[in-house]
Design an enzyme around this catalytic site. Sequence first.
Site, PDB file in Angstrom:
ATOM      1  N   HIS A   1       8.766  60.976  53.455  1.00  0.00           N
ATOM      2  CA  HIS A   1       7.456  61.537  53.112  1.00  0.00           C
ATOM      3  C   HIS A   1       6.821  62.291  54.269  1.00  0.00           C
ATOM      4  O   HIS A   1       6.165  63.313  54.053  1.00  0.00           O
ATOM      5  CB  HIS A   1       6.544  60.425  52.589  1.00  0.00           C
TER       6      HIS A   1
ATOM      7  N   SER B   1       6.470  59.973  46.094  1.00  0.00           N
ATOM      8  CA  SER B   1       6.528  61.416  46.341  1.00  0.00           C
ATOM      9  C   SER B   1       5.579  62.220  45.459  1.00  0.00           C
ATOM     10  O   SER B   1       4.974  63.191  45.933  1.00  0.00           O
ATOM     11  CB  SER B   1       7.965  61.912  46.187  1.00  0.00           C
TER      12      SER B   1
ATOM     13  N   ASP C   1      15.568  62.478  44.230  1.00  0.00           N
ATOM     14  CA  ASP C   1      15.410  61.183  44.896  1.00  0.00           C
ATOM     15  C   ASP C   1      15.835  60.054  43.949  1.00  0.00           C
ATOM     16  O   ASP C   1      15.008  59.259  43.506  1.00  0.00           O
ATOM     17  CB  ASP C   1      13.938  61.035  45.318  1.00  0.00           C
TER      18      ASP C   1
ATOM     19  N   GLU D   1      10.607  61.606  35.068  1.00  0.00           N
ATOM     20  CA  GLU D   1      11.074  60.227  35.198  1.00  0.00           C
ATOM     21  C   GLU D   1      11.689  59.793  33.872  1.00  0.00           C
ATOM     22  O   GLU D   1      11.016  59.803  32.839  1.00  0.00           O
ATOM     23  CB  GLU D   1       9.932  59.287  35.590  1.00  0.00           C
TER      24      GLU D   1
ATOM     25  N   ALA E   1      17.374  63.631  34.587  1.00  0.00           N
ATOM     26  CA  ALA E   1      16.953  64.314  35.805  1.00  0.00           C
ATOM     27  C   ALA E   1      17.778  65.561  36.096  1.00  0.00           C
ATOM     28  O   ALA E   1      17.237  66.600  36.516  1.00  0.00           O
ATOM     29  CB  ALA E   1      17.041  63.348  36.983  1.00  0.00           C
TER      30      ALA E   1
ATOM     31  N   HIS F   1      13.228  62.736  40.057  1.00  0.00           N
ATOM     32  CA  HIS F   1      13.264  61.271  39.892  1.00  0.00           C
ATOM     33  C   HIS F   1      11.949  60.721  40.442  1.00  0.00           C
ATOM     34  O   HIS F   1      11.903  60.104  41.501  1.00  0.00           O
ATOM     35  CB  HIS F   1      14.437  60.652  40.658  1.00  0.00           C
TER      36      HIS F   1
END
Length: 303
Positions: free
Chosen positions: A18, A97, A160, A115, A140, A41
């Site tokens: 991050h 994120s 991710d 998601e 995804a 993700h």
Amino acid sequence: MNYRHSFHAGNSADVVKHALLIALVRALQQKDGALTLIDTHAGCGIYDLRGDAAQRTGEATQGVMRAFADQNPLLDDYRAAVQAVNEGAEPQLYPGSPRFLAQLLRPQDLLILNEKHPDDAYALRGAMRDTPAAVHQRDAYELWLAMVPPRTARGLVVVDPPYEQTDERARIVTTLAAAQRKWAHGVTVIWYPLKDRAAHVRWKEQLRKLRIPKLLTIEHWLYDADQPGIYNGAGLFIVNPPYAFTQALPPMLEALRAALAPEGHRGELAAAWLGARSGGLPRSPSPHDGEGLVAQRFSNGAR
């Protein structure tokens, strides 16, 4: 490896990911043109560090809590972004994120989140309801390809995954290759855990074979020697990082390494170009780490 965000929220991998994501987006925003930010993700969006999942691992104590105890001003932007979702001096909530990206949005920018897991997608919509983010619930990798190139001239894709599927890395390689054919100048960030060194080396070889001209790898090894069978750290692959980001990278990596080094270990945080391209990242006299890989090391020794 099954790496579910809720169990690892705020750990050392999150701090590195991050902090660098903030720096990367801000480097891209040095130009006024609109950005589309895509998170494939996205997870739940925000995590309770006092919750059962986070408490079972306790990893935040070695991650975000260390970053908050550190005084290096290079981590100020990261600490401020975490503090923005908290009250009081010590973090009790940790932004995923999506929340970090939402804080960085300018009026002209777009944020697209995805998601697949139904429960997490429901939580994500709740966590993002006060933001302009568009939330999808799709596969995804299908969404990744569908959304590039974005409608804006520039953009960033964040990949991710939890690595709970045995073919996760293979799908990333295949999808990245297809995405590059559609959007060669796009910026892509791929997060990965570091556990099995041999498997990671094989994966890097697969990515190198894609012959992406500008592919940066950043690896954070927590311990001075591998700890067999456990999580040893994490890293990022970044496709087409902007020049402003790579130029500012060395001191940021050193600040993160110093803040997150476990007791009794120095650790290592290293950036290297994966492939023939070496422009844009300050060089040092460190040795090459494999054919075509120009290494830049910021700790003792080369791995």
